[in-house]
Structure formats: structure tokens, C-alpha cells
Design a protein around this motif. Structure first.
Motif, short mmCIF file in Angstrom:
data_model
loop_
_atom_site.label_atom_id
_atom_site.label_comp_id
_atom_site.label_asym_id
_atom_site.label_seq_id
_atom_site.Cartn_x
_atom_site.Cartn_y
_atom_site.Cartn_z
N ARG A 6 74.35 66.40 -0.91
CA ARG A 6 76.02 66.11 -1.42
C ARG A 6 76.44 66.93 -2.61
O ARG A 6 75.93 67.24 -3.06
CB ARG A 6 75.80 64.37 -2.57
CG ARG A 6 74.79 63.84 -1.45
CD ARG A 6 74.41 62.17 -2.02
NE ARG A 6 74.08 61.21 -1.32
CZ ARG A 6 73.01 61.03 -1.72
NH1 ARG A 6 72.33 61.72 -2.44
NH2 ARG A 6 72.34 59.88 -0.84
N CYS A 49 74.98 64.04 -6.97
CA CYS A 49 74.91 65.17 -6.15
C CYS A 49 73.99 66.46 -6.98
O CYS A 49 73.92 66.81 -7.60
CB CYS A 49 76.52 65.60 -6.20
SG CYS A 49 77.61 63.76 -5.52
N LYS A 101 81.11 61.03 -5.24
CA LYS A 101 80.33 61.44 -3.90
C LYS A 101 82.18 61.60 -3.04
O LYS A 101 82.03 61.46 -2.25
CB LYS A 101 79.54 60.44 -3.06
CG LYS A 101 78.22 59.97 -4.44
CD LYS A 101 77.62 59.32 -3.82
CE LYS A 101 76.54 58.60 -4.65
NZ LYS A 101 75.56 57.03 -3.90
N SER A 152 78.16 64.71 2.04
CA SER A 152 77.26 65.06 2.43
C SER A 152 76.66 65.84 3.71
O SER A 152 77.45 65.01 4.56
CB SER A 152 75.74 64.04 2.48
OG SER A 152 75.82 63.25 3.41
N GLN A 187 78.64 64.31 6.83
CA GLN A 187 79.22 63.26 6.31
C GLN A 187 80.70 63.37 5.33
O GLN A 187 80.13 63.56 4.54
CB GLN A 187 78.23 62.39 5.46
CG GLN A 187 79.06 60.42 6.52
CD GLN A 187 77.77 59.72 5.82
OE1 GLN A 187 76.24 59.95 5.09
NE2 GLN A 187 78.07 58.50 6.84
N LEU A 216 81.99 60.78 2.39
CA LEU A 216 81.90 59.85 1.26
C LEU A 216 82.53 59.73 0.98
O LEU A 216 82.27 58.54 -0.17
CB LEU A 216 80.50 60.27 0.73
CG LEU A 216 79.26 61.00 1.19
CD1 LEU A 216 78.21 61.06 0.27
CD2 LEU A 216 78.72 59.57 2.23
N TYR A 274 86.49 57.47 5.68
CA TYR A 274 85.14 57.35 5.08
C TYR A 274 83.74 56.83 6.09
O TYR A 274 84.10 56.46 6.96
CB TYR A 274 85.60 56.00 4.10
CG TYR A 274 84.40 55.85 3.15
CD1 TYR A 274 84.06 56.18 2.20
CD2 TYR A 274 83.88 53.93 4.02
CE1 TYR A 274 82.83 55.91 1.32
CE2 TYR A 274 83.08 53.39 2.56
CZ TYR A 274 82.08 54.27 1.86
OH TYR A 274 80.74 54.06 0.87
N LEU A 275 82.66 57.67 5.70
CA LEU A 275 81.54 57.86 6.62
C LEU A 275 80.94 57.91 7.66
O LEU A 275 80.44 57.54 8.68
CB LEU A 275 80.76 56.43 6.35
CG LEU A 275 81.06 55.54 5.03
CD1 LEU A 275 80.38 53.79 4.69
CD2 LEU A 275 79.97 56.25 4.01
#
Length: 199
Positions: free
Chosen positions: A53, A61, A73, A76, A93, A95, A110-111
Motif C-alpha cells: 500500500r 501503508c 490509503k 495498493s 487498486q 483505494l 474507488y476500489l
């Protein structure tokens, strides 16, 4: 001869993630000061089942960025394996709830995740992160090597209009050899508030 000295271990052939970070104001703002950089920093051995992270939070992280504009965050990098390949593969990804991120020009919210492949360019805010994967046969761990190269030349320098006053000849103060080659050619002077400037 001891047999253990002749047999290669899994860690002898680690997959390496080479990560190069850049920010246009990195020299002035020091946002990379918390990262393990410089002589003797070496690489970090990382378990393949744990994400790497990046973000502002030093507790959450592995690699912290000292920048209040970065999310706690931010992103990652996660290793995974498939049945069709003996090598570790990687995804990135997003975050961050606040900002978008792009991986090789593809925007992620996001995500969302994107596949890294052999190489990827990740952009978030003013940051650029280049990830290059050098494959190894180890499955349990991989190595992360960070690099922050010297600040790159500013990309906008050529696009910013010159504010050099226009002389009576109508030519800016550019050297004669550049003017003769057409490198400094721009549209003629334009009046603005009774002051001539090049556009």
C-alpha cells in the motif's frame, strides 16, 4: 560439500517490482522523505499474499507519502497467481474515495483494479508511478525496489508563452541561431494593456 549450499532456494529467484515515483515539485516539497531511499536502502522482501500500500498513513501503508493531498490509503499493488502461469501477476487498486487514478491511461474509481502486466504507468493527482515487473520463480515472496529519479524536465516549459518584452525589431531576445531555424517562431506580437507581449 554441504548440499544446502548447492541447491538454489526459492528466494534466489524472486520476482522484483521496480517502482519509480515522480512529482513535479518533489525537490521543494519533500513528499518522498518517508520512503526507504538512498544508499543502502536496498529492496524490501514482501509476502505475496499481502498488498503493497501507498498513502499518507504510515501505519496502514508500507510506503508513506508526506503529502496532505494524498489519501490516507491511496493505492495498493496486489500479487496473484493463475493456473496458466508459473509467475506472480500484479494488479493496482484505487483505494482513494476522493480521487481518480489512471493505469496506462484507463481511469479507475474507488476500489477498481487494473492489471499491471510487464509494465504500467500509474497516475494520481500530480504523481506518476512507473511499475516494471521482472519475473522470478518464487511464489511466496517478491521484492520491491523504489526509486525517485531526479526531477524530470518540466513538460510545460515549451508551451508557456515567453514574457520577454518585444524589441523595436519585433523579435524577442532569442539567440539569432534559434530564430533563423524557426525554433522560436510564434504568432506576431499582440497588444494587451498597452504592453506588447508574445503569445
Amino acid at each position: 560439500m554441504d548440499v544446502s549450499q548447492t541447491l538454489p532456494t526459492e528466494e534466489d529467484n524472486l520476482t522484483c517490482l521496480f517502482i519509480s515515483l515522480h512529482h513535479p515539485q518533489q525537490g521543494a516539497l519533500g513528499m518522498f522523505r518517508l520512503l526507504p531511499l538512498g544508499p543502502g536502502a536496498g529492496g524490501r522482501l514482501h509476502p505475496a499474499d499481502e498488498p503493497v500500500r501507498f498513502g499518507r498513513d504510515q501505519q496502514a501503508c508500507l510506503f508513506a507519502l508526506a503529502d496532505p493531498r494524498v489519501s490516507r490509503k491511496q493505492l495498493s499493488i496486489q500479487a496473484f497467481r493463475t493456473a496458466h502461469s508459473p509467475y506472480l501477476q500484479f494488479t493496482v487498486q484505487n483505494l482513494s474515495l476522493r480521487g481518480r487514478m489512471a493505469v496506462n491511461g484507463v481511469s479507475l474509481v474507488y476500489l477498481e483494479r487494473a492489471y499491471v502486466g510487464d509494465e504500467a504507468l500509474v497516475k494520481f493527482g500530480d504523481y506518476e508511478m512507473r511499475i516494471r515487473v521482472e519475473q522470478g520463480e518464487a511464489q511466496a515472496n517478491f521484492e520491491v525496489l523504489l526509486d525517485v529519479p531526479e526531477p524530470w524536465p518540466p513538460r510545460v516549459a515549451a508551451a508557456v508563452p515567453s514574457m520577454v518584452p518585444v524589441m523595436e525589431t519585433g523579435l524577442s531576445g532569442a539567440p539569432a541561431d534559434l530564430r533563423s531555424q524557426g525554433a522560436m517562431e510564434r504568432p506576431g506580437p499582440m497588444e494587451s494593456d498597452e504592453t506588447l507581449c508574445l503569445m
